[in-house]
Write a protein that holds these residues in place. Sequence first.
Motif, PDB file in Angstrom:
ATOM      1  N   UNK A  14      76.610  31.710-120.873  1.00 21.05           N
ATOM      2  CA  UNK A  14      76.754  32.178-122.249  1.00 21.05           C
ATOM      3  C   UNK A  14      75.408  32.449-122.906  1.00 21.05           C
ATOM      4  N   UNK A  15      74.439  31.575-122.660  1.00 20.73           N
ATOM      5  CA  UNK A  15      73.102  31.746-123.235  1.00 20.73           C
ATOM      6  C   UNK A  15      72.427  32.993-122.668  1.00 20.73           C
ATOM      7  N   UNK A  16      72.578  33.221-121.378  1.00 19.88           N
ATOM      8  CA  UNK A  16      71.960  34.404-120.769  1.00 19.88           C
ATOM      9  C   UNK A  16      72.596  35.686-121.303  1.00 19.88           C
ATOM     10  N   UNK A  17      73.906  35.653-121.541  1.00 21.09           N
ATOM     11  CA  UNK A  17      74.557  36.826-122.132  1.00 21.09           C
ATOM     12  C   UNK A  17      74.052  37.053-123.557  1.00 21.09           C
ATOM     13  N   UNK A  18      73.823  35.959-124.287  1.00 17.56           N
ATOM     14  CA  UNK A  18      73.259  36.070-125.633  1.00 17.56           C
ATOM     15  C   UNK A  18      71.859  36.685-125.574  1.00 17.56           C
ATOM     16  N   UNK A  19      71.017  36.214-124.661  1.00 19.11           N
ATOM     17  CA  UNK A  19      69.678  36.774-124.517  1.00 19.11           C
ATOM     18  C   UNK A  19      69.738  38.275-124.252  1.00 19.11           C
ATOM     19  N   UNK A  20      70.595  38.660-123.331  1.00 22.91           N
ATOM     20  CA  UNK A  20      70.731  40.091-123.020  1.00 22.91           C
ATOM     21  C   UNK A  20      71.179  40.875-124.236  1.00 22.91           C
ATOM     22  N   UNK A  21      72.174  40.344-124.962  1.00 30.40           N
ATOM     23  CA  UNK A  21      72.700  41.053-126.128  1.00 30.40           C
ATOM     24  C   UNK A  21      71.633  41.218-127.208  1.00 30.40           C
ATOM     25  N   UNK A  22      70.867  40.153-127.460  1.00 25.00           N
ATOM     26  CA  UNK A  22      69.820  40.217-128.480  1.00 25.00           C
ATOM     27  C   UNK A  22      68.728  41.208-128.071  1.00 25.00           C
ATOM     28  N   UNK A  23      68.362  41.184-126.806  1.00 25.65           N
ATOM     29  CA  UNK A  23      67.336  42.102-126.312  1.00 25.65           C
ATOM     30  C   UNK A  23      67.811  43.546-126.437  1.00 25.65           C
ATOM     31  N   UNK A  24      69.057  43.801-126.046  1.00 19.51           N
ATOM     32  CA  UNK A  24      69.605  45.160-126.127  1.00 19.51           C
ATOM     33  C   UNK A  24      69.694  45.629-127.576  1.00 19.51           C
ATOM     34  N   UNK A  56      69.429  31.968-139.631  1.00 21.13           N
ATOM     35  CA  UNK A  56      69.289  30.715-138.885  1.00 21.13           C
ATOM     36  C   UNK A  56      70.648  30.115-138.548  1.00 21.13           C
ATOM     37  N   UNK A  57      71.559  30.072-139.511  1.00 22.63           N
ATOM     38  CA  UNK A  57      72.882  29.505-139.242  1.00 22.63           C
ATOM     39  C   UNK A  57      73.648  30.340-138.230  1.00 22.63           C
ATOM     40  N   UNK A  58      73.494  31.665-138.325  1.00 25.45           N
ATOM     41  CA  UNK A  58      74.178  32.539-137.370  1.00 25.45           C
ATOM     42  C   UNK A  58      73.671  32.303-135.953  1.00 25.45           C
ATOM     43  N   UNK A  59      72.376  32.052-135.805  1.00 25.77           N
ATOM     44  CA  UNK A  59      71.830  31.817-134.474  1.00 25.77           C
ATOM     45  C   UNK A  59      72.252  30.447-133.941  1.00 25.77           C
ATOM     46  N   UNK A  60      72.333  29.443-134.804  1.00 24.89           N
ATOM     47  CA  UNK A  60      72.845  28.145-134.359  1.00 24.89           C
ATOM     48  C   UNK A  60      74.280  28.295-133.861  1.00 24.89           C
ATOM     49  N   UNK A  61      75.083  29.073-134.572  1.00 27.37           N
ATOM     50  CA  UNK A  61      76.464  29.302-134.129  1.00 27.37           C
ATOM     51  C   UNK A  61      76.490  30.055-132.804  1.00 27.37           C
ATOM     52  N   UNK A  62      75.564  30.998-132.638  1.00 29.52           N
ATOM     53  CA  UNK A  62      75.537  31.806-131.418  1.00 29.52           C
ATOM     54  C   UNK A  62      75.225  30.977-130.183  1.00 29.52           C
ATOM     55  N   UNK A  63      74.488  29.862-130.357  1.00 27.37           N
ATOM     56  CA  UNK A  63      74.174  29.000-129.208  1.00 27.37           C
ATOM     57  C   UNK A  63      75.112  27.791-129.143  1.00 27.37           C
ATOM     58  N   UNK A  76      70.213  19.340-123.371  1.00 23.66           N
ATOM     59  CA  UNK A  76      70.759  20.694-123.333  1.00 23.66           C
ATOM     60  C   UNK A  76      70.912  21.291-124.718  1.00 23.66           C
ATOM     61  N   UNK A  77      71.311  20.458-125.683  1.00 27.94           N
ATOM     62  CA  UNK A  77      71.434  20.944-127.058  1.00 27.94           C
ATOM     63  C   UNK A  77      70.074  21.275-127.654  1.00 27.94           C
ATOM     64  N   UNK A  78      69.060  20.465-127.346  1.00 23.55           N
ATOM     65  CA  UNK A  78      67.709  20.768-127.814  1.00 23.55           C
ATOM     66  C   UNK A  78      67.219  22.099-127.247  1.00 23.55           C
ATOM     67  N   UNK A  79      67.560  22.359-125.991  1.00 17.05           N
ATOM     68  CA  UNK A  79      67.165  23.621-125.396  1.00 17.05           C
ATOM     69  C   UNK A  79      67.809  24.794-126.133  1.00 17.05           C
ATOM     70  N   UNK A  80      69.054  24.622-126.540  1.00 17.56           N
ATOM     71  CA  UNK A  80      69.734  25.692-127.265  1.00 17.56           C
ATOM     72  C   UNK A  80      69.122  25.906-128.650  1.00 17.56           C
ATOM     73  N   UNK A  81      68.666  24.829-129.293  1.00 18.22           N
ATOM     74  CA  UNK A  81      67.956  24.983-130.570  1.00 18.22           C
ATOM     75  C   UNK A  81      66.680  25.799-130.360  1.00 18.22           C
TER      76      UNK A  81
END
Length: 214
Positions: A171-181, A114-121, A137-142
């Motif tokens: 940055x969020x879209x790159x994170x989504x792609x990375x997690x999916x890959x 959980x902490x790692x994902x908060x840092x990632x966003x 915007x911060x709520x969306x990242x949570x």
Amino acid sequence: MLELSGLTKTYGGRAVLSNLSHRFAPGRFVAIMGESGVGKSTLLNLIAGLDAPDSGEVIVDGRPMSALDDDAATGLRRTRMGFIFQAFHVLPHLTLHQNVALPLLLNRSGTERAEAMLAAVGLGGRGADFPRQLSGGELQRVAIARALVHQPALLLADEPTGNLDPETAGGILRLLRAEIRATGAGAIMVTHSHAAADMADEILLLTRDGLQQA
């Protein structure tokens, strides 16, 4: 992994979706675009089993959602799916860490990620804060961190960058792609943003005639 067969959904006598069929290839990041009111969010809700079609089937991992009882459908969503809601649905009485860790707790997993994902966003070190202390915007990242934390096999995202500035959205879209890959997951993202859609492997256009290549 995911197949739609003859889906029809009507609200107030108006068919939002009509006899919609499509097969999604596993492990693909798919963006769905279309005009407002054409049924994009409705489609995500049907796929997740949060709403039921009037007719037709949503088939996940070879199992029709209609064949699952409430407990089985809830278990499938909990273990196999992640959902980024347009309205966030962050729980106000829980800290950010608790919100993001919730899928892990429900799946009886450790909560270290959980902490790692908060840092990632971009919200590292804010796990003890409450949602009332955050911007939209911060709520969306949570909500995005929570949807990704348990590494779902299928990610469903409804306008995941709608409240984000262009740099943060990228940055969020790159994170989504990375997690999916990293996990080989499939993802379906509803968006009005061409920049967001361009990050996907495939772009589909939803019209009254169904889904077609954009």
